[in-house]
Scaffold this motif. Structure first.
Motif, PDB file in Angstrom:
ATOM      1  N   SER A 172       0.892  -1.231  -0.143  1.00  0.00           N
ATOM      2  CA  SER A 172      -0.003  -0.235  -0.091  1.00  0.00           C
ATOM      3  C   SER A 172       1.079   1.175   0.032  1.00  0.00           C
ATOM      4  O   SER A 172       2.181   1.225   0.013  1.00  0.00           O
ATOM      5  N   GLU A 173       0.287   2.283  -0.060  1.00  0.00           N
ATOM      6  CA  GLU A 173       1.238   3.530  -0.166  1.00  0.00           C
ATOM      7  C   GLU A 173       1.604   4.038   1.206  1.00  0.00           C
ATOM      8  O   GLU A 173       2.520   4.930   1.196  1.00  0.00           O
ATOM      9  N   ASP A 174       1.277   3.507   2.188  1.00  0.00           N
ATOM     10  CA  ASP A 174       1.868   3.555   3.460  1.00  0.00           C
ATOM     11  C   ASP A 174       2.534   2.494   4.306  1.00  0.00           C
ATOM     12  O   ASP A 174       3.039   2.342   5.378  1.00  0.00           O
ATOM     13  N   LYS A 175       3.230   1.379   3.455  1.00  0.00           N
ATOM     14  CA  LYS A 175       3.804   0.071   4.125  1.00  0.00           C
ATOM     15  C   LYS A 175       4.716  -0.175   2.758  1.00  0.00           C
ATOM     16  O   LYS A 175       4.223  -0.668   1.780  1.00  0.00           O
TER      17      LYS A 175
ATOM     18  N   GLY B 183      14.439  -9.412   7.262  1.00  0.00           N
ATOM     19  CA  GLY B 183      13.429  -8.391   6.906  1.00  0.00           C
ATOM     20  C   GLY B 183      13.153  -7.111   7.366  1.00  0.00           C
ATOM     21  O   GLY B 183      13.354  -7.073   8.619  1.00  0.00           O
ATOM     22  N   LEU B 184      12.629  -6.096   6.747  1.00  0.00           N
ATOM     23  CA  LEU B 184      12.244  -5.044   7.277  1.00  0.00           C
ATOM     24  C   LEU B 184      10.997  -4.511   6.814  1.00  0.00           C
ATOM     25  O   LEU B 184      10.691  -4.714   5.684  1.00  0.00           O
ATOM     26  N   GLU B 185      10.164  -4.112   7.573  1.00  0.00           N
ATOM     27  CA  GLU B 185       9.063  -3.494   7.284  1.00  0.00           C
ATOM     28  C   GLU B 185       8.892  -1.856   7.686  1.00  0.00           C
ATOM     29  O   GLU B 185       9.124  -1.718   8.931  1.00  0.00           O
ATOM     30  N   VAL B 186       8.642  -0.844   6.835  1.00  0.00           N
ATOM     31  CA  VAL B 186       8.487   0.399   7.025  1.00  0.00           C
ATOM     32  C   VAL B 186       7.253   1.073   6.845  1.00  0.00           C
ATOM     33  O   VAL B 186       6.742   0.685   5.665  1.00  0.00           O
ATOM     34  N   GLY B 187       6.620   1.666   7.738  1.00  0.00           N
ATOM     35  CA  GLY B 187       5.163   2.239   7.336  1.00  0.00           C
ATOM     36  C   GLY B 187       5.138   3.437   8.160  1.00  0.00           C
ATOM     37  O   GLY B 187       5.914   3.812   8.858  1.00  0.00           O
ATOM     38  N   VAL B 188       4.042   4.198   7.876  1.00  0.00           N
ATOM     39  CA  VAL B 188       3.676   5.448   8.447  1.00  0.00           C
ATOM     40  C   VAL B 188       2.916   5.196   9.662  1.00  0.00           C
ATOM     41  O   VAL B 188       1.977   4.424   9.739  1.00  0.00           O
TER      42      VAL B 188
END
Length: 820
Positions: A552-555, A565-570
């Protein structure tokens, strides 16, 4: 990709922002794309800095569209480049080896046609406008796995299952396909069959992959977007091809002409073109192919030994996003349409192919969250000799994305399971992995103001302003860095706390990916080697040393070759980052996310090895965080604006003038304390952020991020598995769950009696309480009693009980279990 930043910084300092420099012999971007030196720059950052060579857009190409199927045939136009010369001298060269003919349209724009490739990922290309004498124009084309391309870009097989069963029992008649005529603007088309094969000795240097033109189904057919035909068996010389795809192209091309504008169908089993022997008795034909595959498989190396074990539960599988990713063929988020795994609700595949054989793991789960094994059901998860997504260096078997998997794992499934009742042969050579050796990854997070939860569970806050090392791991030279800046108070003034605004990662010599908060309509901006990426066409990218997924646009999810693994989100006004590390990283990490060693007491370790006490004050923790500042020479970040240059390159990386708010220095009024406590429900991170920003919504976002971390941590808790327990020969078992406290029950077929326990329980030490019992010939006691009691009246039953009791009193009880 370590940048030599210091010379660049010095160059920037003497460069005055203003009009771009005039391109000349020393200032052109011809053959210089990506370079920063010289009187002007050809580096992606030059646009924001205003230092680009004037001709950069003519030589460092932007294209549209920027991606397409690795099958090729897609037309893309070069933006900004206008050509008034000869229109028949354009050559496009991909990866220095594959050339296609380009052309110039009536608006003088240069076009290329993407070639048929045997790999996915970013493919460098160059363009010659002088018939191949020089190739000064450079760009990048993104080749995607065929199944990761939008269906609107492909020709559709109407009722695709019917195509792949054609010629078997009850499947005959006409077949049809459709396509979008606007993507192929010609009057008439040719529809061709292309076949795929891999020849040579498996796992040798002469093992090669090849797509071949076989024959045309029709020529000079009106481009109506629809075609129907009645398949005929192909000539014997084409029968060896069992997997292929149809290609639709202009009738102006000669048959089989490579790398022309075209639309492809999905690759599929070519049942519809097989010979009369298949149509006469498809089951016998398929059984013969299954046996031949079985014989070949038994001669090939055992790839199963190097595959990772599956996660034990569905929760683990979905949380372990560094090593496993959703299988598009069975996705719980898409309604669990699991065609090849009925009974499953979700499957995952190992992200990385195995190192030696390029193989892949698959793991499927039931609605109850337990693993579905082929030992219990043909719907179970099956490993793959050829990883479906392929494996670097691609191009050679069995590492060709999609196609190697079709040959070694999918076609054999058709032979043994779909076209013939020989599935046990397939499952024997593609058994599910259980999870006895599975170890969940370790989890760490940073979010909010920012707050950190280390791999060993230490929680703390560090509100520094600058660029800091989140992780350094010498094991794989993994580096994760975070950039923070102060937030804003509701009245617009600077807050007393900071938050993450960018995260960058690199492992060994992989690409560098940076995720940062965007200023535009998109929530996030993703940079690859300092150049902004677009996800309007593809949300999955194969990169060097990693995979990148934007759900999605925020993840954004980043999966590294090591399994990290990395997960970057708003999360609210800032970024949150979650890092997952496999157990092999134990004792190999340092930085703000701690030293992963199951010992939280040393998480506050400084660069020099000094360890702060676990109960360090907030001021001491602040000094610990400041110690992990990034240096200019080791920075992974992009500096593509003068603000970033001045703020983070010229000024100290850790802002010594920013003073955060320490909670032990604050006293709240009773009403303030009550309001904060009501919102935060005791979450100390939430309380910190409400106080430091004066914003309840920021505190709420922080509390939500903290809850997500704890939920994921719970999903990744280790569980004990005792492994698969077989049913007895000539009997049955009830129960297919093999985790601790699970119970399996056994029974025998009619005419057999059970010798051993009727149940077995999975114990906490990973062993079963009882082994599988035996079913021996002879009627069981329960059956005999039923026969006897059923044939006798109640009076006789009472008499028997009386006699037995009487004998027992005399100590003369006899055995009668051997009676017929």
């Amino acid at each position: 990709m370590k940048l030599a930043l210091l010379p660049w910084i010095l160059m920037l300092l003497v460069t005055i922002p203003g009009p771009r420099l005039t391109a000349g012999a020393r200032g052109s971007c011809s053959l210089r794309c990506g370079e920063q030196g010289g009187p002007c720059s050809c580096h992606p950052t030059c646009s924001g800095l205003g230092t680009c060579c004037e001709d950069i857009l003519n030589y460092c190409l932007e294209i549209s569209p920027s991606s397409g199927s690795m099958m090729g045939g897609k037309d893309f136009v070069v933006q900004h480049l206008v050509w008034h010369g000869s229109t028949d001298r354009v050559i496009c060269r991909f990866k220095d080896s594959v050339q296609t003919l380009g052309y110039v349209d009536n608006l003088n724009r240069v076009h290329c046609i993407s070639p048929l490739l045997y790999e996915s990922g970013h493919i460098p290309f160059t363009i010659s406008l002088d018939n191949g004498r020089s190739f000064p124009h450079a760009g990048t084309w993104l080749a995607a796995h065929p199944y990761k391309v939008s269906e609107s870009e492909k020709s559709q097989l109407v009722n695709e299952t019917r195509w792949q069963y054609y010629g078997t029992s009850d499947t005959s008649g006409d077949l049809s396909l459709t396509w979008n005529t606007s993507l192929l603007p010609v009057q008439t088309v040719t529809i061709e069959l292309w076949g795929y094969e891999e020849t040579g000795k498996p796992y040798s240097d002469n093992w090669t992959a090849k797509w071949s033109y076989l024959y045309s189904l029709t020529r000079n057919t009106p481009n109506s977007g629809f075609f129907t035909f009645k398949p005929k068996p192909a000539s014997p010389e084409y029968q060896r091809w069992r997997v292929g795809a149809l290609r639709i192209s202009s009738s102006r091309n000669y048959e089989g002409q490579q790398d022309v504008l075209a639309l492809w169908t999905n690759d599929h089993a070519l049942a519809w073109h097989l010979g009369d022997d298949f149509r006469a008795d498809s089951v016998a034909w398929a059984r013969e192919q299954c046996l031949a595959w079985e014989a070949l498989e038994d001669q090939l190396p055992n790839f199963l030994k190097e595959l990772p074990d599956c996660p034990c539960t569905l929760a683990q599988a979905r949380a372990d996003s560094g090593r496993f990713f959703t299988d598009y063929g069975c996705d719980i988020e898409q309604g669990s349409v699991c065609t090849y795994h009925p009974g499953a609700v979700h499957c995952v595949r190992s992200v990385q192919a195995s190192p030696r054989y390029g193989s892949g793991q698959q793991c499927c789960y039931t609605a109850a969250g337990t693993q579905l094994l082929t030992s219990d059901s043909t719907s179970g998860s099956t490993p793959d000799r050829g990883h479906d997504w392929g494996a670097p260096p691609y191009r050679t078997p069995p590492r060709v994305p999609g196609m190697s998997h079709w040959l070694y794992d999918v076609m054999s499934f058709y032979y043994c399971c779909l076209w013939a009742p020989e599935c046990s042969r397939y499952m024997k050579r593609r058994p599910s992995s259980d999870c006895r050796s599975y170890r969940p990854p370790r989890l760490a997070s940073a979010f909010g103001d920012p707050h950190f939860v280390t791999f060993d569970g230490t929680s703390f806050s560090f509100s520094g302003s600058g660029e800091y090392v989140l992780i350094e791991a010498t094991l794989t030279d993994l580096r994760v860095q975070g950039r923070t800046l102060p937030g804003k108070m509701p009245n617009g003034t600077q807050a007393h706390g900071t938050g993450l605004i960018a995260v960058a990662v690199q492992e060994d010599n992989s690409d560098v990916v940076e995720v940062r908060l965007a200023n535009g309509p998109q929530a996030l901006q993703v940079l690859l080697n300092q150049k902004a990426l677009s996800f309007t066409e593809q949300n999955w990218m194969d990169l060097k040393g990693m995979f990148l997924s934007v759900a999605s646009e925020d993840k954004v999810s980043i999966m590294l070759s090591s399994g990290a693994g990395l997960e970057v989100g708003v999360q609210g006004p800032f970024l949150s980052v979650t890092v997952l590390l496999p157990e092999k990283f134990l004792t190999h990490t340092r930085g703000l996310l701690g030293t992963l060693n199951d010992n939280p007491s040393d998480d506050f370790t400084l660069r020099n090895g000094q360890v702060l006490p676990p109960k360090a004050s907030a001021q001491q923790v602040f000094q610990f965080g400041a110690d992990w500042v990034v240096s200019n020479t080791s920075s992974l970040f992009t500096y593509d604006s003068w603000y970033l240059v001045y703020k983070f390159l010229i000024q100290p990386k850790h802002d010594p003038n920013f003073k955060p708010l320490f909670l032990d220095e604050i006293t709240l009024s009773p009403s303030q304390a009550e309001e904060v406590d009501r919102l935060c429900e005791g979450d100390h991170f939430c309380i910190h952020d409400v106080i430091s920003t004066g914003n309840l919504s920021v505190g709420n976002a922080t509390r939500a991020a903290h809850q997500l971390h704890r939920q994921r941590l719970k999903s990744l808790q280790p569980v004990v598995s005792c492994g698969w327990l077989p049913p007895p020969s000539n009997g049955h078992k009830e129960g297919s769950k093999y985790l601790v406290d699970s119970i399996v029950r056994f029974s025998c077929n009619s005419g057999y009696s059970l010798v051993g326990s009727e149940t077995s329980i999975c114990r906490a030490d990973g062993t079963w309480s009882m082994s599988t019992p035996e079913c021996q010939p002879g009627r069981s006691y329960a059956v005999l009693l039923g026969i006897i009691f059923g044939g006798l009246g109640i009076v006789a039953l009472i008499s028997i009980v009386y006699v037995l009791l009487h004998r027992r009193r005399k100590g003369n009880m006899t055995m009668w279990s051997s009676q017929p």
